[in-house]
Design a protein around this motif. Sequence first.
Motif, mmCIF file in Angstrom:
data_model
loop_
_atom_site.group_PDB
_atom_site.id
_atom_site.type_symbol
_atom_site.label_atom_id
_atom_site.label_comp_id
_atom_site.label_asym_id
_atom_site.label_seq_id
_atom_site.Cartn_x
_atom_site.Cartn_y
_atom_site.Cartn_z
ATOM 1 N N PHE A 1 47.900 29.272 45.860
ATOM 2 C CA PHE A 1 47.102 30.508 45.957
ATOM 3 C C PHE A 1 45.838 30.411 45.094
ATOM 4 O O PHE A 1 44.731 30.778 45.528
ATOM 5 N N LEU A 2 45.994 29.909 43.894
ATOM 6 C CA LEU A 2 44.829 29.740 43.016
ATOM 7 C C LEU A 2 43.842 28.744 43.608
ATOM 8 O O LEU A 2 42.616 28.933 43.526
ATOM 9 N N LEU B 1 41.897 30.511 46.278
ATOM 10 C CA LEU B 1 40.876 31.411 45.726
ATOM 11 C C LEU B 1 39.665 30.625 45.235
ATOM 12 O O LEU B 1 38.502 31.031 45.445
ATOM 13 N N ALA B 2 39.925 29.498 44.559
ATOM 14 C CA ALA B 2 38.816 28.687 44.070
ATOM 15 C C ALA B 2 37.982 28.155 45.228
ATOM 16 O O ALA B 2 36.749 28.143 45.190
ATOM 17 N N GLY C 1 52.129 29.596 43.630
ATOM 18 C CA GLY C 1 51.046 30.122 42.788
ATOM 19 C C GLY C 1 49.898 29.136 42.695
ATOM 20 O O GLY C 1 48.719 29.519 42.738
ATOM 21 N N GLY C 2 50.216 27.855 42.553
ATOM 22 C CA GLY C 2 49.142 26.862 42.479
ATOM 23 C C GLY C 2 48.342 26.807 43.759
ATOM 24 O O GLY C 2 47.103 26.708 43.746
#
Length: 287
Positions: free
Chosen positions: A54-55, A58-59, A51-52
Amino acid sequence: MKKKTHSEKVIEGKSAVVEKKAEENDKREESGKCQVSMDHEGWFRDFLLLGGRFLLLLAFLSLVISFITPRINFLSPNVSNPSTEVLEDEKEKQTRARKQQQEKHLEKTTAYLENVLKPRQESQIRKKEEHFYRMTGETWKLTEGFQLGEGEDSEDDDDLETTEETPSKKALRKRKLPENILKRPHVPELSKPKKVIVLPEEPKDATDGAVTVALRCPSGRLFRRRFLTSHSTQILLDWMRKVGYPPEIYVVCTSYPRRPLEIKEEFTLENAGITVDTVLNLEEKEI
């Protein structure tokens, strides 16, 4: 000390083996539980890491897009969004239609002012002026006026030279006077004296040939009066006129059958069929 028998030794050996197996099983269960807990903790840690990442991705993408988009717009200024062009066209159409409507309303208002309001105001002012001049006795101001010597005939110059006239007579002859001075005042004809309607006295109830006639008017009123059957039917017309219903507009009709009553000077009420108490109706004449 007592010596252990062979059976007792066998039993003790078996119990020792059982205890060892139980301890081994306990150790296996504990090691399995530890392994399961370690597996759960590893799976959760992997999920958090994924999850980290993926975020973070995105950023990074949003940063790249925000950095590149202005450069693209700057490098290609001629490229425009079709949706904005459609919106601008619609706005221009709306403003154009609004201006046309305003121009039409302005034309209507100016036409109304010129053709309706202005003539109405002028006529009102003219009426007030006429009323004011009539009240003050200066009605001559309402006329257009005339010039002295207007309409002189130049054809009679030779004749005028031959005739011996004084200057005052010439001016009097050439002067054009208003028509209202030259005309004789209109004398209104004397109106004819009005006919005075006099009805005969009502006979008493005990008198022979006395009948009561009731006159039902269109307004609903009912007039009653006694007459003699020897009276002329013309007396009914006089009675109508006296109560306010002139025979020129209204006609006398019988109740049943409903028909106009024949009225003549030589006809008496008895000839017209009125020999008993009767109700007559007044109706407007058909034009």
